[in-house]
Structures are given as structure tokens and as C-alpha cells.
Motif scaffolding. Structure first.
Motif, PDB file in Angstrom:
ATOM      1  N   PRO A 193     -26.315 126.090  21.416  1.00  0.00           N
ATOM      2  CA  PRO A 193     -27.038 124.823  21.648  1.00  0.00           C
ATOM      3  C   PRO A 193     -26.612 124.114  22.918  1.00  0.00           C
ATOM      4  O   PRO A 193     -27.243 123.148  23.335  1.00  0.00           O
ATOM      5  CB  PRO A 193     -26.689 124.010  20.410  1.00  0.00           C
ATOM      6  N   ARG A 194     -25.536 124.582  23.563  1.00  0.00           N
ATOM      7  CA  ARG A 194     -25.032 123.912  24.762  1.00  0.00           C
ATOM      8  C   ARG A 194     -25.451 124.632  26.039  1.00  0.00           C
ATOM      9  O   ARG A 194     -24.991 124.300  27.135  1.00  0.00           O
ATOM     10  CB  ARG A 194     -23.502 123.827  24.726  1.00  0.00           C
ATOM     11  N   ALA A 195     -26.315 125.616  25.876  1.00  0.00           N
ATOM     12  CA  ALA A 195     -26.720 126.411  27.049  1.00  0.00           C
ATOM     13  C   ALA A 195     -27.391 125.535  28.105  1.00  0.00           C
ATOM     14  O   ALA A 195     -27.234 125.748  29.297  1.00  0.00           O
ATOM     15  CB  ALA A 195     -27.665 127.535  26.601  1.00  0.00           C
ATOM     16  N   GLY A 196     -28.143 124.529  27.666  1.00  0.00           N
ATOM     17  CA  GLY A 196     -28.844 123.678  28.626  1.00  0.00           C
ATOM     18  C   GLY A 196     -27.929 122.806  29.451  1.00  0.00           C
ATOM     19  O   GLY A 196     -28.338 122.264  30.487  1.00  0.00           O
ATOM     20  N   LEU A 197     -26.691 122.633  29.034  1.00  0.00           N
ATOM     21  CA  LEU A 197     -25.757 121.803  29.801  1.00  0.00           C
ATOM     22  C   LEU A 197     -25.358 122.444  31.128  1.00  0.00           C
ATOM     23  O   LEU A 197     -24.898 121.751  32.044  1.00  0.00           O
ATOM     24  CB  LEU A 197     -24.510 121.531  28.969  1.00  0.00           C
ATOM     25  N   PHE A 198     -25.531 123.764  31.242  1.00  0.00           N
ATOM     26  CA  PHE A 198     -25.060 124.453  32.432  1.00  0.00           C
ATOM     27  C   PHE A 198     -26.217 124.878  33.344  1.00  0.00           C
ATOM     28  O   PHE A 198     -26.067 125.730  34.200  1.00  0.00           O
ATOM     29  CB  PHE A 198     -24.250 125.691  32.002  1.00  0.00           C
ATOM     30  N   GLY A 199     -27.365 124.278  33.106  1.00  0.00           N
ATOM     31  CA  GLY A 199     -28.502 124.520  33.975  1.00  0.00           C
ATOM     32  C   GLY A 199     -29.117 125.904  33.742  1.00  0.00           C
ATOM     33  O   GLY A 199     -29.749 126.439  34.630  1.00  0.00           O
TER      34      GLY A 199
END
Length: 387
Positions: free
Chosen positions: A381-387
Motif C-alpha cells: 500500500p506504500r508503493a505510491g509514496l515512492f512515485g
């Protein structure tokens, strides 16, 4: 056009424009009025003709920059709506008559005769300045303040609180005169009992201010009352019931008219201002007319959906449907379970769900969660934090 006309007529109001209106606004306003009231369009209509003439007069002054500046300066000096005593010709040849002297004549005559300009204004406003009033003016009582602390529920529904107020009141020993028993105050010789004294300003005008010798009372106490030291006022404690309206908020000031300090010489009493403090509620909060509530739910209830019960402030529990897949922090609205409004209606109850994560798991629960993770698939779920 006389100065009297300028002082008594509000040309801006006649044209329906503001005092800082631009020339094109004035021109547009006049054309509109003239078009609607022109004598050719309303033959024999006296009202329309008078309105047309009045607008024309106003336009002739306000459309001319020089006349407008002079008009604004004179109205600023004397205040809008200045009226000459005896207006309407009731005093032939006097200040208010149409055949009497103009404002320029009054100033010119006063200067030529070395007359004090304060005497001039004394005559304009109904008598020479040498005339003193011996009647003491009524004085309004002072405003007083108090504080009250109430419960959260009382703030929502309204309540009545008991209060003790301390204010100035006429001294009981001297009955407000300030003089010792058996004596009476004397009329102040400085202001002749009026309580006011004239002072000359730098511009030569006379203004009235409280007399420094009697402090505006108009009376001087030679033998003061021992209880109030000659002030005529004493501290008074009053107990009263104050109604706190429904929906009051923490830190709000409530005005109770006429419950302040007593007036003097027949003056009206002051007002009481109550600063309200509201104790917080252990469960509910408030947002305007709405109540707020934090409702914990389990991970299973949030993921699969559930029907839960939540409390109301003063009433039965209500059932709330939590849809499957509800995220943490979602807010649901329960209609009509909030704060009562001034119109009798109620606000809403806003319920925010908080997903509870267990601090520890049994072996069976842990195994079940691992099986769920395997079945759901590996997602980040945190994949979007790294662009």
C-alpha cells in the motif's frame, strides 16, 4: 443655493449613490431619475416634478468638483442632517427663516462684533451659553460581568444558573446623595449644577466636558457620608437566576439586559454579561450545531461490514450500518441527534469510526491472518509514496 440648503439636504441620498461615488455613477443615477420623473412624461404630477427638481439640484452640486468639495466640507464640519432652529419660517428673521441671515452672514456678524463664536452656537441650539441647567442628567448604570461554569449537556439543552453579582448602587446610608445624614449637597458653583463645563478648542469652538470640581454630578458635598466617602455609591451584592440558552458554546458571553449596576437620577440600569465555561464531555464533542462521537470498530467489522449501536447525548441508542470495506476515519451522519438550534430544529450526530488493531493475537488468530494475507495476495500500500 444657500448654505442652509446644503446643510439640511443629503444630495447623495437624493440620487441614491454613496459618498465616494464616481462622477459617472452620479451622472447615471441622475439620468435614471430624470427619465422616470420628467415633467413631459408626467404632466400635472406635482410629486414627479418635485422629484425631478430635487434630483436636478443634487446633480448640479455633485457633478461640479468644486461645488461637491465645498458641500462635503461643510457637511463634515456641522454633521449631516444639520437643522436650523425654527426651520419652516416659525421665527421670522431668525436663524431658521428663509428670509433671515445665511450661515455666512452669521459668521460675518459675529466676527465684526467681536462676538465669541461659542455664543453664536449657543443661540443656534436654543439659548445663550450663559444659561445653565440645574437639573442633573440621568446616568445609565455600569455594565458588570460574571462567569458561570456548566456541564456539556446543559450547554446543549439550556439551563438556569444561580449567580451573585457585585455592582455599584445608591448608598443606603445617604440614599445616593453622598452627604452625611442631616446634611444636603450644595450646587456646584463652577458648573452651576449642570455637571458640564465648557472648554475652548484650538479652533475657537466651545465643547462641553464633565466639570472637574463635581466630576459631572452637578453637586458638591461639604460633609461627606462616612460609608461611601461622599460618592453616593456603594457596593451592592445581588443574587439572581440567569437563563443560559440552549446551544451556548464555551467562552461565549451572554448579555442580560437591565441586570447591571443601578442608574443615577432615574437613569436606566446597566447590563450583565455572563462569560460561560463548558465542561468537556467524556464521550461527545461538538462542531457548531453538530455533536461528534468517536466509535471504535474491529478490523473484521470494517472489512466485512456490520450493524453497530452508538449512544446519543440524552436519548436511546441508535443503530448505525457500517458498509463492508469502510476505511479508518470515515464519518457517518445521524440526522437530528445534535444541538437544538434557535428555530427549534436539531443538528446532527457525526460518528467517526476508528479501526482497532489488536495488541496481541492468539495462535489461531495469527494463523488465520497469515492465511488471509496469502489469500489476498502480496500488495504494497506504500508503493505510491515512492512515485
Amino acid at each position: 443655493m444657500s448654505t442652509k440648503d446644503w446643510l439640511e439636504k443629503d444630495y447623495y441620498k437624493v440620487l441614491g449613490v454613496s459618498k465616494d461615488a464616481k462622477p459617472e455613477e452620479i451622472k447615471k443615477a441622475f439620468r435614471k431619475i430624470a427619465r422616470a420623473n420628467h415633467p413631459d412624461q408626467h404632466p400635472g404630477d406635482a410629486k414627479a416634478e418635485a422629484r425631478f427638481k430635487e434630483a436636478s439640484e443634487a446633480n448640479s452640486v455633485l457633478s461640479d468638483p468644486k461645488k461637491r468639495k465645498e458641500y462635503d466640507e461643510q457637511r463634515s464640519l456641522f454633521g449631516g442632517g444639520f437643522k436650523f432652529p425654527g426651520a419652516g419660517g416659525t421665527r421670522p428673521g431668525g436663524y431658521g427663516s428663509t428670509t433671515g441671515p445665511s450661515m455666512e452672514d452669521l459668521f460675518r456678524n459675529a466676527t465684526a462684533g467681536n462676538q465669541d463664536i461659542s455664543d453664536l452656537f449657543g443661540g443656534l441650539f436654543g439659548g445663550a451659553t450663559t444659561t445653565r441647567r440645574t437639573t442633573r442628567n440621568p446616568r445609565r448604570g455600569t455594565d458588570i460581568e460574571g462567569e458561570a461554569t456548566i456541564d456539556f449537556t446543559e450547554a446543549v439543552e439550556g439551563t438556569t444558573v444561580s449567580m451573585q453579582t457585585v455592582s455599584d448602587a445608591p448608598c443606603r446610608s445617604c440614599r445616593g446623595t453622598g452627604a452625611k445624614a442631616g446634611t444636603v449637597p450644595s450646587v456646584c458653583t463652577t458648573c452651576q449644577g449642570s455637571g458640564m463645563k465648557e472648554a475652548q478648542t484650538a479652533g475657537g469652538f466651545a465643547i462641553a466636558e464633565p466639570c472637574p470640581d463635581c466630576r459631572g454630578r452637578g453637586l458638591v458635598v461639604d460633609d461627606p457620608c462616612p460609608d461611601c466617602s461622599g460618592s453616593g455609591r456603594a457596593r451592592s451584592t445581588n443574587a439572581m437566576q440567569v437563563r443560559v440558552p440552549a446551544g451556548v458554546t464555551d467562552g461565549q458571553r451572554i448579555r442580560i439586559k437591565g441586570k447591571g449596576g443601578a442608574g443615577e437620577n432615574g437613569g436606566a440600569p446597566g447590563d450583565l454579561y455572563v462569560l460561560v465555561h463548558v465542561r468537556p464531555h467524556p464521550v461527545f464533542g461538538r462542531r457548531g450545531d453538530n455533536l461528534t462521537l468517536e466509535a471504535p470498530v474491529t478490523f473484521t467489522e470494517a472489512a466485512l461490514g456490520a450493524d453497530i449501536e452508538v449512544p446519543t447525548l440524552k436519548g436511546p441508542r441508535v443503530r448505525l450500518r457500517i458498509p463492508a470495506g469502510t476505511p479508518n476515519g470515515r464519518t457517518f451522519r445521524v440526522r437530528g441527534k445534535g444541538v437544538r438550534k434557535g428555530n427549534g430544529e436539531h443538528g446532527d450526530l457525526l460518528v467517526t469510526v476508528g479501526v482497532q488493531v489488536p495488541a496481541s493475537l492468539s495462535a489461531g488468530a495469527e494463523a488465520a491472518l497469515k492465511a488471509y494475507a496469502d489469500a489476498a495476495g502480496a500488495t504494497n500500500p506504500r508503493a505510491g509514496l515512492f512515485g
